[in-house]
Design an enzyme around this catalytic site. Sequence first.
Site, PDB file in Angstrom:
ATOM      1  N   HIS A  34       0.817  -1.212   0.000  1.00  0.00           N
ATOM      2  CA  HIS A  34       0.000   0.000   0.000  1.00  0.00           C
ATOM      3  C   HIS A  34       0.851   1.262   0.000  1.00  0.00           C
ATOM      4  CE1 HIS A  34       1.100  -0.924   4.121  1.00  0.00           C
ATOM      5  NE2 HIS A  34       1.055   0.381   4.354  1.00  0.00           N
ATOM      6  N   HIS A 115       5.238   6.186  -0.879  1.00  0.00           N
ATOM      7  CA  HIS A 115       6.090   5.020  -1.127  1.00  0.00           C
ATOM      8  C   HIS A 115       5.331   3.739  -0.809  1.00  0.00           C
ATOM      9  CE1 HIS A 115       6.467   5.752   3.203  1.00  0.00           C
ATOM     10  NE2 HIS A 115       6.734   4.461   3.323  1.00  0.00           N
TER      11      HIS A 115
END
Lengths: 170, 170
Positions: A34, A115
């Site tokens: 995620h 990220h």
Amino acid sequence: MKFGIVIFPGKTLQDLANSYRKRYDPHYSLIPPHITLKAPFEANEDEAKTLANKLEDISKRFSPLHIHIPKFSSFHPVNNVIYFKVEPSTEMTDLHEAIDALGYGEATEYSFVPHITLGQRLSDDEHSDVFGSLKMQKMNHDEYVDRFHLLYQLENGSWTVFETFRLGKE
Amino acid sequence: MKFGIVIFPGKTLQDLANSYRKRYDPHYSLIPPHITLKAPFEANEDEAKTLANKLEDISKRFSPLHIHIPKFSSFHPVNNVIYFKVEPSTEMTDLHEAIDALGYGEATEYSFVPHITLGQRLSDDEHSDVFGSLKMQKMNHDEYVDRFHLLYQLENGSWTVFETFRLGKE
């Protein structure tokens, strides 16, 4: 209850991320790969329902987001987290800020560095070995994501999706 | 890609279910505790988007569902699955049938027995021990669920939520 807000990328990228997370990320079995839009924060169920309505309003103001992953990166020496760098688009930063401005949990103290974590809690030696090898690899991935999710954490540390918000649905 | 449709019950019940699943369910780390509305089926991403729209239409026709769990139960001797029995309400059965009628995957061959799996793939002896002990325990839980989820499966066997549908939203 602890809540969090994330983007799940497409299956191809999740599968690729998991091939690394399986070995290097202790959170591998707790949540799918995620991009964190809002770090975990405490709220009760009533607050979460209000938040969900506000997130739905926000989601209507945004179009699907372009995600460009140009390379592997690392937060070393701050910490030994290895990740897929997500090129921060204006739209994604705006979405992050709109969510932050709702005032749940603590405001983000650091600049937003989107990220996808691939490894964490690595020893210095392990980090050096793994990242030394990964940063030599080519990585260049593009996709669009058209949704994000509000999650809550169970007692065992794993995360369950509370609600999905489609971007630019209306 | 493999898709499935489930209800996640509230956090309290998920935490309780996980206290058993941790020991007895090999799927513990692959998906949170859930009631299956539609068993896994193959579809591509385009089909899934069409399906999501149809599920949204269906969700608007249903009110939040009452869930009553009167006891621990088992599918033995058919298989050694131990579960929380979910009293099948007319509304939940109707929702299941509405989803089944969309024609994705194979139609359900068996009657719909809503349940939350706590243990599976147990040996006969293990099943006998564990269920023998659990069926003596009192279980009586009530809650309302106001949403269900369309999920897809990653290569590692874990499930990611594709979309959430609120029951009786409009």
